[in-house]
Scaffold this motif. Structure first.
Motif, PDB file in Angstrom:
ATOM      1  N   ALA A   1       2.288   1.778  -3.432  1.00 12.64           N
ATOM      2  CA  ALA A   1       1.296   2.305  -4.369  1.00 12.64           C
ATOM      3  C   ALA A   1       1.052   3.785  -4.112  1.00 12.64           C
ATOM      4  CB  ALA A   1      -0.007   1.515  -4.243  1.00 12.64           C
ATOM      5  N   ALA A   2       0.920   4.146  -2.832  1.00 14.95           N
ATOM      6  CA  ALA A   2       0.647   5.547  -2.497  1.00 14.95           C
ATOM      7  C   ALA A   2       1.817   6.428  -2.937  1.00 14.95           C
ATOM      8  CB  ALA A   2       0.396   5.689  -0.996  1.00 14.95           C
TER       9      ALA A   2
ATOM     10  N   LEU B   1      -5.120   0.304  -3.584  1.00  9.62           N
ATOM     11  CA  LEU B   1      -4.068   0.056  -2.584  1.00  9.62           C
ATOM     12  C   LEU B   1      -3.708   1.350  -1.869  1.00  9.62           C
ATOM     13  CD1 LEU B   1      -1.693  -2.279  -4.640  1.00  9.62           C
ATOM     14  CD2 LEU B   1      -3.061  -2.941  -2.658  1.00  9.62           C
ATOM     15  N   ALA B   2      -3.558   2.427  -2.630  1.00 11.14           N
ATOM     16  CA  ALA B   2      -3.140   3.699  -2.044  1.00 11.14           C
ATOM     17  C   ALA B   2      -4.196   4.226  -1.083  1.00 11.14           C
ATOM     18  CB  ALA B   2      -2.856   4.713  -3.147  1.00 11.14           C
TER      19      ALA B   2
ATOM     20  N   ARG C   1       0.842  -1.202   0.000  1.00  9.78           N
ATOM     21  CA  ARG C   1       0.000   0.000   0.000  1.00  9.78           C
ATOM     22  C   ARG C   1       0.876   1.251   0.000  1.00  9.78           C
ATOM     23  NH1 ARG C   1      -3.538  -2.839   4.553  1.00  9.78           N
ATOM     24  NH2 ARG C   1      -5.146  -3.744   3.218  1.00  9.78           N
TER      25      ARG C   1
ATOM     26  N   TRP D   1      -9.547 -10.215  -4.348  1.00 10.61           N
ATOM     27  CA  TRP D   1      -8.159 -10.095  -4.839  1.00 10.61           C
ATOM     28  C   TRP D   1      -7.152 -10.452  -3.773  1.00 10.61           C
ATOM     29  CZ3 TRP D   1      -5.209  -6.232  -2.495  1.00 10.61           C
ATOM     30  CH2 TRP D   1      -5.914  -5.185  -1.868  1.00 10.61           C
TER      31      TRP D   1
ATOM     32  N   VAL E   1      -4.347   2.464 -12.848  1.00  9.05           N
ATOM     33  CA  VAL E   1      -3.565   1.358 -13.425  1.00  9.05           C
ATOM     34  C   VAL E   1      -3.577   0.182 -12.444  1.00  9.05           C
ATOM     35  CG1 VAL E   1      -1.221   0.665 -14.053  1.00  9.05           C
ATOM     36  CG2 VAL E   1      -2.134   2.861 -14.834  1.00  9.05           C
ATOM     37  N   ARG E   2      -3.668  -1.021 -12.978  1.00  8.26           N
ATOM     38  CA  ARG E   2      -3.769  -2.192 -12.116  1.00  8.26           C
ATOM     39  C   ARG E   2      -2.411  -2.830 -11.841  1.00  8.26           C
ATOM     40  NH1 ARG E   2      -9.230  -3.867 -11.939  1.00  8.26           N
ATOM     41  NH2 ARG E   2     -10.328  -2.266 -13.081  1.00  8.26           N
ATOM     42  N   ALA E   3      -2.223  -3.209 -10.594  1.00  8.57           N
ATOM     43  CA  ALA E   3      -1.069  -4.034 -10.240  1.00  8.57           C
ATOM     44  C   ALA E   3      -1.449  -5.473 -10.535  1.00  8.57           C
ATOM     45  CB  ALA E   3      -0.737  -3.876  -8.764  1.00  8.57           C
ATOM     46  N   ILE E   4      -0.598  -6.184 -11.304  1.00  6.97           N
ATOM     47  CA  ILE E   4      -0.932  -7.580 -11.573  1.00  6.97           C
ATOM     48  C   ILE E   4      -0.106  -8.530 -10.707  1.00  6.97           C
ATOM     49  CG2 ILE E   4      -1.748  -7.196 -13.926  1.00  6.97           C
ATOM     50  CD1 ILE E   4       0.871  -8.345 -14.957  1.00  6.97           C
TER      51      ILE E   4
ATOM     52  N   ILE F   1       1.817   6.887  -6.766  1.00  8.70           N
ATOM     53  CA  ILE F   1       0.745   7.770  -7.255  1.00  8.70           C
ATOM     54  C   ILE F   1       1.061   9.228  -6.938  1.00  8.70           C
ATOM     55  CG2 ILE F   1      -1.677   8.393  -6.837  1.00  8.70           C
ATOM     56  CD1 ILE F   1      -2.242   5.365  -6.644  1.00  8.70           C
TER      57      ILE F   1
ATOM     58  N   HIS G   1     -10.734  -8.958   0.842  1.00  9.70           N
ATOM     59  CA  HIS G   1     -10.757  -7.751   0.010  1.00  9.70           C
ATOM     60  C   HIS G   1     -11.333  -8.108  -1.350  1.00  9.70           C
ATOM     61  CE1 HIS G   1      -8.234  -5.322   2.727  1.00  9.70           C
ATOM     62  NE2 HIS G   1      -7.585  -6.447   2.958  1.00  9.70           N
TER      63      HIS G   1
ATOM     64  N   LEU H   1      -1.273   6.805 -12.383  1.00 13.68           N
ATOM     65  CA  LEU H   1      -1.186   5.407 -11.959  1.00 13.68           C
ATOM     66  C   LEU H   1      -2.393   4.961 -11.122  1.00 13.68           C
ATOM     67  CD1 LEU H   1       2.621   5.129 -11.041  1.00 13.68           C
ATOM     68  CD2 LEU H   1       1.459   4.041 -12.980  1.00 13.68           C
ATOM     69  N   THR H   2      -3.189   5.910 -10.632  1.00 11.28           N
ATOM     70  CA  THR H   2      -4.342   5.564  -9.781  1.00 11.28           C
ATOM     71  C   THR H   2      -5.217   4.478 -10.389  1.00 11.28           C
ATOM     72  OG1 THR H   2      -4.363   7.821  -9.004  1.00 11.28           O
ATOM     73  CG2 THR H   2      -6.345   6.542  -8.584  1.00 11.28           C
TER      74      THR H   2
ATOM     75  N   PRO I   1      -5.909  -8.720 -10.684  1.00 14.51           N
ATOM     76  CA  PRO I   1      -5.276  -7.408 -10.778  1.00 14.51           C
ATOM     77  C   PRO I   1      -6.048  -6.388  -9.927  1.00 14.51           C
ATOM     78  CG  PRO I   1      -5.505  -8.394 -12.947  1.00 14.51           C
ATOM     79  CD  PRO I   1      -6.272  -9.270 -11.998  1.00 14.51           C
ATOM     80  N   VAL I   2      -5.318  -5.502  -9.265  1.00 13.90           N
ATOM     81  CA  VAL I   2      -5.978  -4.539  -8.374  1.00 13.90           C
ATOM     82  C   VAL I   2      -5.463  -3.143  -8.694  1.00 13.90           C
ATOM     83  CG1 VAL I   2      -4.295  -5.090  -6.555  1.00 13.90           C
ATOM     84  CG2 VAL I   2      -6.389  -3.909  -5.948  1.00 13.90           C
ATOM     85  N   PRO I   3      -6.373  -2.160  -8.844  1.00  7.30           N
ATOM     86  CA  PRO I   3      -5.906  -0.814  -9.174  1.00  7.30           C
ATOM     87  C   PRO I   3      -5.006  -0.250  -8.075  1.00  7.30           C
ATOM     88  CG  PRO I   3      -8.287  -0.996  -9.484  1.00  7.30           C
ATOM     89  CD  PRO I   3      -7.835  -2.243  -8.793  1.00  7.30           C
ATOM     90  N   LEU I   4      -3.936   0.448  -8.492  1.00  5.78           N
ATOM     91  CA  LEU I   4      -3.024   1.043  -7.511  1.00  5.78           C
ATOM     92  C   LEU I   4      -3.769   2.019  -6.616  1.00  5.78           C
ATOM     93  CD1 LEU I   4       0.046   1.633  -9.846  1.00  5.78           C
ATOM     94  CD2 LEU I   4      -0.080   0.006  -7.961  1.00  5.78           C
ATOM     95  N   GLY I   5      -4.794   2.695  -7.175  1.00  4.22           N
ATOM     96  CA  GLY I   5      -5.572   3.644  -6.379  1.00  4.22           C
ATOM     97  C   GLY I   5      -6.273   2.973  -5.207  1.00  4.22           C
TER      98      GLY I   5
ATOM     99  N   GLU J   1     -16.629  -3.097 -13.334  1.00 12.27           N
ATOM    100  CA  GLU J   1     -15.531  -2.125 -13.477  1.00 12.27           C
ATOM    101  C   GLU J   1     -14.365  -2.447 -12.546  1.00 12.27           C
ATOM    102  OE1 GLU J   1     -15.628   0.212 -15.833  1.00 12.27           O
ATOM    103  OE2 GLU J   1     -17.559  -0.651 -16.411  1.00 12.27           O
ATOM    104  N   GLN J   2     -14.667  -3.028 -11.418  1.00 10.21           N
ATOM    105  CA  GLN J   2     -13.640  -3.420 -10.439  1.00 10.21           C
ATOM    106  C   GLN J   2     -12.731  -2.266 -10.038  1.00 10.21           C
ATOM    107  OE1 GLN J   2     -11.696  -7.153 -11.206  1.00 10.21           O
ATOM    108  NE2 GLN J   2     -13.349  -7.833 -12.515  1.00 10.21           N
ATOM    109  N   GLU J   3     -13.317  -1.105  -9.792  1.00  7.16           N
ATOM    110  CA  GLU J   3     -12.505   0.042  -9.402  1.00  7.16           C
ATOM    111  C   GLU J   3     -12.602   0.354  -7.919  1.00  7.16           C
ATOM    112  OE1 GLU J   3     -13.913   2.908 -12.155  1.00  7.16           O
ATOM    113  OE2 GLU J   3     -12.518   2.241 -13.721  1.00  7.16           O
TER     114      GLU J   3
END
Lengths: 388, 470
Positions: free
Chosen positions: A294-295, B448-449, A291, B85, A307-310, A298, B101, A304-305, B442-446, B107-109
Motif C-alpha cells: 500500500a505504501a 495500511l500505508a 502495508r 477489518w 481508495v479502499r482495498a477490498i 501511494i 484493527h 490511492l490514499t 474494505p480498508v483505505p490504502l492510506g 467515514e471509516q477513514e
C-alpha cells in the motif's frame, strides 16, 4: 476412468504453462491429455496478475524467452484476445531520484540492444502517459511491449482451443517408468494414462511431481500478496512501477529492486502486486507485506490514499535457485519433460515455454534455447538452504 | 488501547460473554460496528426517532433490558462504531496476544488498534438469499433487511408484502410486518409441515414460539403457503407482484399450480450463514461453514473463543448460552483457575443446538431450486454475472468456488461473494466453502500505508518483504 487411456503426451498441470504446452503440442499434431488434481487455474495461475513483461528482465535467456512469448501472445490475441482480456497496455517504470534514473536508463539501453522497445520519458512528460502519477519523479522509461491477460481465463481458453482431453480432479501419484527408466505414462488416483511423453507443468508443485518420477528438481514457493481495490473509473492506464534501486546492470547480480506494480483493470479495481517472501506454503495474511504494498502504491499514485482495498490474496511463485525456469527434456528420465519454475513470470513466458516443449516433443530438443533452462542443471541433493 | 479480553460483536453472544467474563474479574472491551449494542437481534431504534414503544417490534424484550442494565452497571468498555477489518496475532516476546484493527465511525477513514490477551469472536451471521428471476428488482429485500428497517428506522417497506423462502425468520418477520400495518399477502415457505414434523422431537421447544407467531398471523388473516416457492418477481422499475407455485415431495414445481400475488415488497430469506472472516484469517478451523469450537467455546487457536451465530446459526437464546459459557472459560483461562460450567447454560445449549440442527435439516431450499434460475438471471449483483455465465464456467474447467470466481468474476465485487456464494455453489454443484477474506471490511490504502511507516525498522521477524513486478 477406471482403465488406462493412451495418448501421445500427458501434461501434468492445468495452469497457464500446462495450457500453453497443451496448445502448442496439439497444434504440432499430438494427441494431448491434461491432468490436474485441482480445477483449471487452481494454483499460482489463479493468484497472479497476468503480467506479460519485458521491462523487468535483464538481457539473457529469460528476456529472449519473454520476447518470443510476447510475439506469440500477440498471435494468440488475434484468436482469443477478447476471451482472455488481452490488453497491450504497455509498462512505465519510473525513477524517484536522478541516480535511480541513471541506472534505469542504463538497464534500458541493454534491453534495447536485446530487442526491447524502451523509450525514455523525461520527468515533464510522465504526466502525459499517467496523469495521476506523483509529481516529484525524476523520469522514467516506457515499455510499449508490456501487456496483460486475465490469467485464469487465458489458461481456460488456451486449453479449450487446444482440444486436449482435460481431466481435472485427477491427482498424479506416480510417473510410470519402465525397467530401463523410460517414462511411459502416469498413474493417477483414478487410473493410468499411458503416453511416451509426460510434461511436468505442475508449477510450484513441480518439485513434488519430479520426485514422483524419481528425479529431483528444487522448485520452492515464494509467496506474494496482491492487493485489490474497490472498482474505480479508469485512472491508471499502464503497468506502473518504480525502479528506485537499480543495481549496477553490468554487475553480476543485476537485481532490479522495485516497488509494487500498480495497474488499473478493465473491471475497475486497481491491482497492486506483489510482495516476495520465502515462507513456504503459508497463506496466513502478512499485514507487513500488504502495508508495504500500500505504501509503495501511494508513493506512485497519491490519490490511492483514500481508495479502499477490498481484498488481498496470496500466491506461491515457483522459483528455482538461479531464478530461471526448467524447460525441456530431462536426460535422467527419458520421456519426461519439465516446464515449470518460472517464478513470477509464468503467465508471460507460457507461450514461449509451450512452443519450446512442442519443439522438444517433435524431436527438436537440440536448439540452443534449451541450454539455459536444462532441468538437470542443479545438483541432485535436495535443495534446502532457502527453506524457512 | 489494551484489554484482557476483546469481544468482537455486541449481539446476544458478545454481550453474554462480555458480562460473564467481567463478572469474574476480567478487563473486557466490547467492540461493535453499530452505533449501539444489541446486534441484529436487539437492534435499537435511533434515539432521534423517539420511539414510544420500541419493545412492540422486539422479541425477548425482558432479556434485552436485563443485558442492557448489566452492561450499563459494569465497567466493560464499549466501543461502538468500530468496524473491525482485521485481527492480527502478535507475539511481543513475553506472551502471545492479538491486535484488533478497527475503522472508526461512519467515514471509516481512521483505524485504531486494540491489544488483547484473549479474543471472543461473536461476529454473528448474515442472511442467505438464493436468486430467482426478478430478485434484483427494487422492492425485493431480505427478510432480515425488512426486520432491520422495522426495528431501527420504523419505516414500513411498501403497503403489501409477500414473505418467502424458508427458515425460522419468515414467521417473525411476517408477524412484525403485519403488526406494523403492512398487509402481508402470504408467507411462502418451501418446507412442508410433514418435513417439520419429522424433526418434531428436537423442535418441541420451538413449538410454543412458532404457535405464537401462527396465532398472530391468523389474527392478521395472513395465509401461510407451505411447500410453495416463488418462481419469479414481476415489475419494470420495481416489484409489482410475484408468481408462486406449489412444490411436490421431491422439491419440483407442481405443474399448473402457479398463481400471481400482487405486492410492493417481497421479503426473502433462505437461512443464515456464519460470519467467519476474522476466524479464518486467524487460522481457526471451520466445521463446514461455521467456526469449530469445543465444549468451552474454544477454537483450535489458543486464546480465541467463538460463540453465537459464528459457530452455527441457532438463534438468540442459543447465542446467550454459548456467550455465557465462553465468558466463563475465558475467565478461568486468564486467572488460571478451573473452568466451572453453568449447568443451566450447558443444558440450554445442548437443547437449543439440537433444535437448530433439526431446523437446518428441515428448512433447506427446495432440492431443485436451480431449475427456476434462468440463464439470464443475475447471480452476482456486484459484478453482474448471470447464471448462464456461472454454468458455463464448469465447461471451462472450473471445479470449485474459487475457480468459478476466477473465470466469471462472480464473488469478486464489493460483497466478496457473501451474497452470491451459496447461489454459485448451488448452480455449479461445488461445495460451499467460505473463502479467505483477510479484510473483513474494505480498508483505505492510506490506513495500511500509515501502519507501514510506523512499523519498527529493525524488527527481526517476519523477514522483510521484497517487492517486484511479478
Amino acid at each position: 476412468m477406471g482403465e488406462s487411456l493412451t495418448c501421445d503426451v500427458v501434461v501434468v498441470g492445468a495452469g497457464m504453462t500446462g495450457a500453453a504446452c497443451a496448445l502448442y503440442a496439439a497444434r504440432a499434431g499430438l494427441d494431448v491429455t491434461v491432468v490436474d488434481r485441482g480445477p483449471v487455474a487452481g494454483g499460482t495461475t489463479g493468484a497472479g496478475e497476468g503480467n506479460l513483461l519485458v521491462s523487468d528482465k535483464t538481457p539473457g535467456p529469460e528476456l529472449d524467452l519473454a520476447l518470443l512469448s510476447l510475439r506469440l501472445w500477440g498471435e494468440l490475441a488475434q484468436e482469443l484476445g477478447k476471451e482472455i482480456e488481452y490488453d497491450p497496455k504497455g509498462g512505465l517504470v519510473v525513477a524517484g531520484t536522478p541516480r535511480a534514473l541513471t541506472s534505469l536508463e542504463r538497464l534500458a539501453a541493454g534491453q534495447r540492444a536485446a530487442g526491447v522497445r524502451a523509450e525514455p520519458v523525461p520527468a515533464d512528460r510522465l504526466a502525459d502517459l499517467e496523469p495521476h502519477l506523483a509529481p516529484d519523479l525524476a523520469g522514467g522509461v516506457h515499455y510499449p511491449q508490456d501487456a496483460q491477460v486475465m490469467p485464469a481465463l487465458a489458461a481456460a481458453h488456451l486449453l479449450r482451443a487446444s482440444g486436449a482431453r482435460l481431466l481435472t480432479g485427477h491427482e498424479v501419484t506416480r510417473v510410470l517408468r519402465t525397467r530401463d527408466g523410460t517414462v511411459y505414462g502416469v498413474r493417477t488416483d483414478r487410473g493410468e494414462l499411458h503416453a511416451p511423453a509426460v510434461v511436468n507443468a505442475a508449477g510450484t508443485w513441480g518439485g513434488e511431481l519430479a520426485a514422483r518420477a524419481g528425479v529431483s528438481l528444487p522448485v520452492l514457493p515464494r509467496r506474494g500478496f496482491v492487493l485489490v481495490t474497490e472498482p474505480l473509473p479508469p485512472r491508471i492506464r499502464r503497468k506502473v512501477y518504480a525502479a528506485d534501486y537499480v543495481a549496477d546492470v553490468a554487475g553480476d547480480s543485476a537485481a532490479l529492486q522495485t516497488s509494487p506494480v500498480v495497474e488499473g483493470t478493465a473491471a475497475g479495481p486497481v491491482l497492486i502486486g506483489a510482495s516476495r517472501e520465502r515462507v513456504g506454503f503459508d497463506r496466513t495474511l502478512s499485514l507487513p507485506a500488504v502495508r508495504a504494498l500500500a505504501a509503495g502504491a501511494i508513493r506512485l499514485f497519491p490519490f490511492l490514499t483514500t481508495v479502499r482495498a477490498i481484498r488481498t490474496y496470496a500466491g506461491f511463485r515457483p522459483y528455482l535457485p538461479d531464478h530461471l525456469p526448467a524447460i525441456g527434456p530431462d536426460p535422467r528420465a527419458p520421456g519426461l519433460l519439465h516446464a515449470c519454475g518460472h517464478e513470477g513470470a509464468g503467465i508471460g513466458l507460457a507461450p514461449g515455454t509451450g512452443h519450446l516443449i512442442a519443439r522438444a516433443l517433435t524431436g527438436h530438443a537440440t536448439e540452443p534455447a534449451f541450454a539455459a533452462f536444462r532441468p538437470d542443471r542443479f545438483p541432485d541433493a535436495p535443495h534446502q538452504e532457502d527453506r524457512r | 488501547m489494551r484489554t484482557d479480553l476483546a469481544v468482537i460483536g455486541a449481539g446476544p453472544a458478545g454481550l453474554a460473554g462480555a458480562l460473564a467474563a467481567h463478572a469474574r474479574g476480567v478487563r473486557v472491551t466490547l467492540v461493535d460496528a453499530a452505533p449501539a449494542p444489541g446486534g441484529q437481534f436487539h437492534r435499537q431504534p435511533a434515539s432521534g426517532l423517539r420511539a414510544a414503544r420500541p419493545q412492540a417490534l422486539h422479541h425477548q424484550w425482558r432479556t434485552w433490558t436485563r443485558l442492557h442494565a448489566a452492561l450499563a452497571a459494569s465497567t466493560v468498555r464499549l466501543l461502538t462504531d468500530h468496524h473491525v477489518w482485521c485481527v492480527e496475532r502478535v507475539s511481543d516476546g513475553r506472551a502471545d496476544g492479538f491486535v484488533v484493527h478497527a475503522l472508526l465511525g461512519p467515514e471509516q477513514e481512521r483505524s485504531v488498534e486494540l491489544h488483547a490477551t484473549a479474543l471472543l469472536l461473536a461476529t454473528g451471521g448474515y442472511e442467505t438469499v438464493l436468486p430467482f428471476p426478478g430478485w434484483t428488482l427494487p422492492g425485493v429485500v431480505t427478510a432480515g433487511g425488512a426486520q432491520a428497517m422495522l426495528k431501527a428506522g420504523l419505516v414500513v417497506p411498501g403497503r403489501t408484502a409477500v414473505v418467502a423462502g424458508t427458515g425460522p425468520l419468515l414467521l417473525p418477520v411476517a408477524t412484525a410486518l403485519a403488526a406494523a400495518g403492512v398487509s402481508v399477502a402470504a408467507v411462502v415457505e418451501s418446507t412442508g409441515p410433514r418435513r417439520l414434523a419429522r424433526y418434531g422431537g428436537a423442535l418441541a421447544g420451538k413449538l410454543p414460539e412458532a404457535a405464537g407467531y401462527a396465532v398472530r398471523l391468523l389474527r392478521h388473516r395472513v395465509p401461510c403457503l407451505a411447500r410453495h416457492t416463488v418462481l419469479r418477481a414481476h415489475g419494470d422499475d420495481r416489484v409489482t407482484g410475484v408468481t408462486v407455485a406449489a412444490l411436490d415431495a421431491q422439491g419440483r414445481v407442481r405443474p399448473r399450480t402457479e398463481r400471481f400475488l400482487p405486492c410492493h415488497t417481497l421479503a426473502v430469506s433462505h437461512g443464515m450463514l456464519p460470519h467467519t472472516d476474522l476466524a479464518t484469517t486467524l487460522g481457526c478451523r471451520l466445521d463446514g461453514t461455521a467456526v469449530a469450537v469445543d465444549d468451552q467455546q474454544r477454537t483450535d487457536v489458543p486464546g480465541v473463543w467463538a460463540a453465537g451465530e459464528a459457530t452455527g446459526t441457532g438463534g438468540a437464546s442459543l447465542a446467550l448460552a454459548e456467550g455465557h459459557l465462553a465468558g466463563r472459560s475465558v475467565a478461568a483461562r486468564l486467572h488460571g483457575t478451573p473452568y466451572t460450567p453453568a449447568p443451566a447454560a450447558v443444558a440450554a445449549r445442548a437443547r437449543l443446538r439440537r433444535a437448530a440442527d433439526a431446523l437446518h435439516r428441515a428448512c433447506t431450499p427446495p432440492a431443485h431450486w436451480t431449475d427456476q434460475v434462468t440463464d439470464g438471471t443475475v447471480v452476482c449483483r456486484c459484478e453482474e454475472v448471470t447464471a448462464g455465465e456461472v454454468r458455463e464456467a464448469l465447461g471451462l474447467g472450473a471445479g470449485d468456488l474459487r475457480s468459478v470466481k476466477l473465470l466469471t468474476r462472480a464473488g469478486m465485487g464489493w460483497c466478496q461473494g457473501r451474497i452470491c456464494g451459496p447461489a454459485v455453489a448451488g448452480l455449479t454443484g461445488c461445495r460451499l466453502t467460505p473463502p479467505r477474506r483477510p479484510f473483513a471490511q474494505p480498508v483505505p490504502l492510506g490506513v495500511l500505508a500509515a501502519q507501514h511507516r510506523h512499523e519498527p525498522r529493525a524488527e527481526p521477524t517476519p523477514p522483510p518483504a521484497e517487492e517486484g513486478p511479478s
